[in-house]
Design a protein around this motif. Structure first.
Motif, mmCIF file in Angstrom:
data_model
loop_
_atom_site.group_PDB
_atom_site.id
_atom_site.type_symbol
_atom_site.label_atom_id
_atom_site.label_comp_id
_atom_site.label_asym_id
_atom_site.label_seq_id
_atom_site.Cartn_x
_atom_site.Cartn_y
_atom_site.Cartn_z
ATOM 1 N N GLU A 54 36.075 16.341 15.417
ATOM 2 C CA GLU A 54 37.263 15.511 15.223
ATOM 3 C C GLU A 54 37.820 14.916 16.526
ATOM 4 O O GLU A 54 38.750 14.106 16.496
ATOM 5 N N ARG A 55 37.264 15.312 17.664
ATOM 6 C CA ARG A 55 37.826 14.814 18.921
ATOM 7 C C ARG A 55 37.396 13.369 19.176
ATOM 8 O O ARG A 55 36.389 12.895 18.651
ATOM 9 N N LYS A 56 38.152 12.683 19.999
ATOM 10 C CA LYS A 56 37.832 11.306 20.358
ATOM 11 C C LYS A 56 36.667 11.272 21.349
ATOM 12 O O LYS A 56 36.529 12.175 22.176
ATOM 13 N N ALA A 57 35.858 10.238 21.212
ATOM 14 C CA ALA A 57 34.704 10.088 22.107
ATOM 15 C C ALA A 57 34.469 8.609 22.367
ATOM 16 O O ALA A 57 34.907 7.740 21.609
ATOM 17 N N MET A 58 33.763 8.338 23.469
ATOM 18 C CA MET A 58 33.437 6.961 23.827
ATOM 19 C C MET A 58 32.106 6.576 23.175
ATOM 20 O O MET A 58 31.108 7.304 23.274
ATOM 21 N N ALA A 94 37.365 8.433 16.888
ATOM 22 C CA ALA A 94 37.227 9.840 16.496
ATOM 23 C C ALA A 94 36.646 9.910 15.088
ATOM 24 O O ALA A 94 37.146 9.248 14.161
ATOM 25 N N PRO A 95 35.541 10.640 14.881
ATOM 26 C CA PRO A 95 34.969 10.782 13.542
ATOM 27 C C PRO A 95 35.981 11.358 12.553
ATOM 28 O O PRO A 95 36.924 12.053 12.942
ATOM 29 N N GLY A 131 23.885 10.686 13.654
ATOM 30 C CA GLY A 131 24.485 11.748 12.844
ATOM 31 C C GLY A 131 24.667 13.064 13.582
ATOM 32 O O GLY A 131 25.782 13.615 13.620
ATOM 33 N N PRO A 132 23.608 13.629 14.191
ATOM 34 C CA PRO A 132 23.786 14.896 14.911
ATOM 35 C C PRO A 132 24.811 14.817 16.037
ATOM 36 O O PRO A 132 25.561 15.778 16.270
ATOM 37 N N LEU A 133 24.856 13.684 16.749
ATOM 38 C CA LEU A 133 25.836 13.554 17.832
ATOM 39 C C LEU A 133 27.259 13.526 17.283
ATOM 40 O O LEU A 133 28.180 14.113 17.866
ATOM 41 N N VAL A 134 27.450 12.856 16.146
ATOM 42 C CA VAL A 134 28.776 12.805 15.531
ATOM 43 C C VAL A 134 29.214 14.195 15.084
ATOM 44 O O VAL A 134 30.385 14.576 15.234
#
Length: 449
Positions: A266-270, A285-286, A258-261
């Motif tokens: 809104e940006r894309k992440a691996m 992307a969240p 949760g904290p990492l999200v």
């Protein structure tokens, strides 16, 4: 064995042993005080086996194994031959009557010490009191993941069970409490837990959650159990995927996601996962969500998979000699807590939801038996101590009520009138009926919940 049958069986075993031991205390002291015992029954109802001893006592094993009773010679309960009158209970000096009545609760107290000694010698397995997650009040006090709770106030906490009980007790009193901890770096430190900030309705059952503490052994692994349709993870991640890193940050528990999200936004992440033995790196992307209570936040749309508890990593264990003082200390601590709880209930500082009945006792008996002999001995010890304390309450019908009568007799030099004792019996029956009704109500309510 099903949960229902197991609960019934272990309740019968528990109450049968403890109540019979209680009655044996009355029997043993009565015999040594010269009182004739007419019957010693293990169980109630129809006799399945009986034998009359050389002392004239009828020993019985009855059909309903939920305790036992001792019937003594007493002129108030029937005619007594003149030759046997000196052996009647009512003819005994008040000191002897006090000893006979007090012997039942004392027997339960002695049994409690013996059971705790056995528990310590066997060794009760448990979890180490290590903080897995600290939020709210716990975080405000400076507690962090990896901190080990060494003491709560003046109580040592070698296992999580001791720590949880001490914290729940302090929470009910709403008193700021000093904790002694060992940090992840190995240094000892103190933290002040502001329990006075807890809501007024905080009870023992949900105190730890309101404090904001999650023990390490209750943290879930980062394994996906469910994915919500139409969310960021839908079609990208899969059930049973184990997340190993998000945006390059390694994760080991589900609560770290949760904290990492939120940090990613809104940006894309691996998102790195393990799936069927393969390691994958997936991009997503969240998506933003709005909750009436939580407000706006970013989410992947995943829920954790339930997992069994990890193996025990701590234990309460002493050698046979060291277990003796340990059992005495534990009995004193439990007795002090039990009496304090009765005081909280009487003053309204604790909810009557804490009053439990036979259904809850049966469930705990079965649960503790499944955990192993040491946990079951611990349960029996607590139940034996509770039986001793409840019987000592100054309520007519209970042993404590009879002791109250005899103490009044000592003070005034003569017994209470028959009328006063009968009135007291009715009051005692009414109090017990009300208490039993409340206990059954709480039991049924807890089952419905």
């Amino acid at each position: 064995m099903s949960t229902f049958l197991g609960s019934v069986w272990w309740m019968i075993v528990s109450l049968g042993v403890l109540v019979t031991f209680h009655e044996y205390g009355h029997y043993w002291v009565a015999r040594r005080c010269g009182v004739k015992v007419l019957r010693f029954s293990v169980g109630f109802g129809k006799a399945l086996w009986s034998r009359t001893g050389r002392d004239g006592t009828e020993y019985v094993v009855a059909a309903l194994p939920l305790g036992g009773y001792v019937k003594m010679l007493d002129e108030r309960e029937g005619e007594v031959a003149p030759a046997d009158a000196p052996q009647a209970f009512n003819r005994q000096p008040v000191g002897r009557r006090i000893a006979i009545v007090a012997a039942g609760p004392v027997a339960n107290l002695v049994l409690c010490v013996a059971l705790l000694w056995g528990m310590f010698v066997i060794g009760r397995p448990d979890f180490a009191p290590v903080v897995g997650q600290a939020e709210g009040i716990a975080a405000a006090a400076g507690l962090q993941r990896g901190d080990t709770l060494l003491a709560v106030g003046d109580r040592q906490t070698p296992t999580w069970s001791e720590a949880a009980l001490a914290l729940a007790t302090a929470a009910m009193d709403h008193q700021d409490t000093v904790l002694r901890v060992r940090t992840r770096s190995g240094n000892e430190a103190t933290r002040t837990l502001p329990l006075s900030r807890l809501p007024a309705d905080t009870g023992q059952s949900h105190a730890i959650a309101r404090i904001g503490l999650t023990p390490r052994h209750q943290l879930l692994p980062p394994v996906i159990g469910r994915i919500e349709p139409g969310t960021a993870a839908w079609g990208v991640l899969a059930e049973d995927d184990r997340l190993t890193a998000i945006d390059g940050t390694p994760i080991s528990t589900f609560d770290e996601i949760g904290p990492l999200v939120q940090r990613i936004g809104e940006r894309k992440a691996m998102v790195e996962v393990e799936r069927d033995g393969d390691r994958l790196a997936l991009e997503l992307a969240p998506r933003r969500r709005v909750d009436p209570q939580r407000g706006a936040y970013w989410a992947l749309g995943i829920a954790p998979a339930m997992a069994p508890l990890p193996p025990y990593d701590a234990a309460l264990h002493y050698g046979p000699l060291a277990a003796v003082p340990a059992a005495l200390r534990e009995t004193w601590k439990l007795a002090r807590d039990s009496v304090a709880m009765i005081g909280r209930l009487a003053s309204g500082r604790a909810s009557v939801d804490n009053v439990s009945g036979p259904i809850t006792i049966a469930r705990y008996a079965n649960a503790s038996a499944q955990l192993g002999p040491a946990w079951f001995l611990n349960f029996l010890a607590l139940l034996s101590l509770s039986l001793a304390i409840i019987n000592l309450l100054p309520i007519p019908v209970l042993d404590g009520g009879h002791l109250l009568y005899y103490l009044i007799e000592l003070a005034k030099g003569s017994p209470l009138s028959e009328r006063a004792m009968v009135a007291g019996q009715y009051v005692g029956l009414a109090l017990l009926a009300g208490l039993m009704g409340l206990a059954f109500y709480n039991d049924i309510l807890q089952l419905l919940r």
